[in-house]
Design an enzyme around this catalytic site. Structure first.
Site, PDB file in Angstrom:
ATOM      1  N   CYS A  36     -16.665-115.288 -64.462  1.00 49.28           N
ATOM      2  CA  CYS A  36     -18.082-115.551 -64.726  1.00 49.28           C
ATOM      3  C   CYS A  36     -18.330-117.062 -64.716  1.00 49.28           C
ATOM      4  O   CYS A  36     -18.200-117.691 -63.676  1.00 49.28           O
ATOM      5  CB  CYS A  36     -18.519-114.883 -66.034  1.00 49.28           C
ATOM      6  SG  CYS A  36     -20.316-114.792 -66.198  1.00 49.28           S
TER       7      CYS A  36
ATOM      8  N   HIS B  77     -16.902-109.290 -65.218  1.00 49.94           N
ATOM      9  CA  HIS B  77     -16.017-109.425 -66.389  1.00 49.94           C
ATOM     10  C   HIS B  77     -14.961-108.328 -66.389  1.00 49.94           C
ATOM     11  O   HIS B  77     -15.111-107.316 -67.080  1.00 49.94           O
ATOM     12  CB  HIS B  77     -16.841-109.376 -67.684  1.00 49.94           C
ATOM     13  CG  HIS B  77     -17.587-110.634 -67.975  1.00 49.94           C
ATOM     14  ND1 HIS B  77     -17.033-111.676 -68.691  1.00 49.94           N
ATOM     15  CD2 HIS B  77     -18.827-111.029 -67.621  1.00 49.94           C
ATOM     16  CE1 HIS B  77     -17.917-112.663 -68.769  1.00 49.94           C
ATOM     17  NE2 HIS B  77     -19.014-112.298 -68.131  1.00 49.94           N
TER      18      HIS B  77
ATOM     19  N   GLU C 194     -12.197-108.258 -67.898  1.00 51.75           N
ATOM     20  CA  GLU C 194     -11.571-108.089 -69.229  1.00 51.75           C
ATOM     21  C   GLU C 194     -12.277-107.024 -70.058  1.00 51.75           C
ATOM     22  O   GLU C 194     -11.695-106.497 -71.009  1.00 51.75           O
ATOM     23  CB  GLU C 194     -11.527-109.436 -69.972  1.00 51.75           C
ATOM     24  CG  GLU C 194     -12.837-109.911 -70.588  1.00 51.75           C
ATOM     25  CD  GLU C 194     -13.834-110.496 -69.584  1.00 51.75           C
ATOM     26  OE1 GLU C 194     -13.559-110.460 -68.366  1.00 51.75           O
ATOM     27  OE2 GLU C 194     -14.904-110.961 -70.032  1.00 51.75           O
TER      28      GLU C 194
END
Ligand code: MN
Length: 249
Positions: free
Chosen positions: A115, A223, A225
């Site tokens: 990001c 994202h 994660e």
């Protein structure tokens, strides 16, 4: 466990809230959990910009650098006047991250940007950003599924990305079309030197960048994660990054 690579991850500044708490440096725990889960030793790096020797000492010790999400990057860093729609900035973090990217890339160590981290990597290579997609690219899809806009589920994947064949990103993710989360209002405008675009949203917004060579220098606008459970293939990004860093241990 010997041989687990040390991955540096610079922290974000959270200003003091009077009457509640002092200023903090922190980062979303899902980045640190994803690194540990994929075999790394995560090393949070405070953005102590007033002590530039620290960046060099951190860069010497770490095996790889993870650039996480966070504030907008100061437009002066890519030579543009600040637009009204640009969000809050974190000048100390900008300074430390830009210096770390330079040092870590010079040393041939892996860099993974997520990001803001992808945008930082682009700016570090001389590229520019859209400061605000809705006002600068009116035909674009909605990308701003942020908490500020009332969206709290970071696993929601509102748009697809098409991954360019032949890129490192396509070698890692294994197929060309992926639904992704989208928690950003800025985006890559002009690509930095020696970077190529490896993924695009359906509106043409750049969602992945990487270096053309064999080294692990790669960024994604989404994202991963936060998608490890919803889309397990996103774990391959962390596995590939940690493996590249581990090969240097
Ligand atoms: Mn997006």
């Amino acid at each position: 466990m010997p041989g687990r690579p040390l991955i540096g991850i610079p922290l974000q500044t959270y200003p003091a809230v009077p009457g509640e708490r002092p200023a903090l440096w922190g980062i979303g725990r899902s980045y640190l959990e994803a690194l540990a889960r994929h075999g790394a030793v995560p090393l949070p790096i405070p953005p102590l910009a007033s002590d530039p020797e620290l960046a060099r000492l951190y860069a010497e010790r770490i095996d790889g650098l993870l650039l996480a999400g966070g504030s907008d990057i100061a437009p002066t860093r890519y030579g543009e006047p600040v637009r009204a729609q640009c969000g809050a900035i974190d000048p100390e973090r900008d300074a430390v991250e830009l210096e770390l990217v330079r040092l870590v890339r010079d040393a041939g160590k892996p860099v993974f940007g997520i990001c803001r981290g992808m945008q930082l990597l682009n700016v570090a290579c001389g590229g520019t950003l859209y400061q605000d997609i809705p006002s600068q690219v009116p035909a674009a899809l909605k990308h701003d599924y942020t908490a500020k806009q009332g969206h709290t589920d970071r696993t929601d994947s509102p748009h697809d990305v098409t991954v360019k064949p032949g890129t490192k990103l396509s070698a890692i993710l294994g197929s060309t079309l992926h639904p992704v989360n989208s928690i950003h209002h800025q985006a890559v405008k002009d690509l930095g030197r020696d970077l190529l675009a490896s993924a695009f949203a359906p509106d043409g917004i750049v969602e992945g960048i990487e270096s053309p060579g064999p080294e692990f220098v790669l960024g994604v606008q989404w994202h991963p994660e936060d998608l490890l459970d919803a889309q397990p293939q996103m774990g391959r990004l962390f596995a590939a990054f940690v493996s590249a860093a581990g090969n240097r241990v």
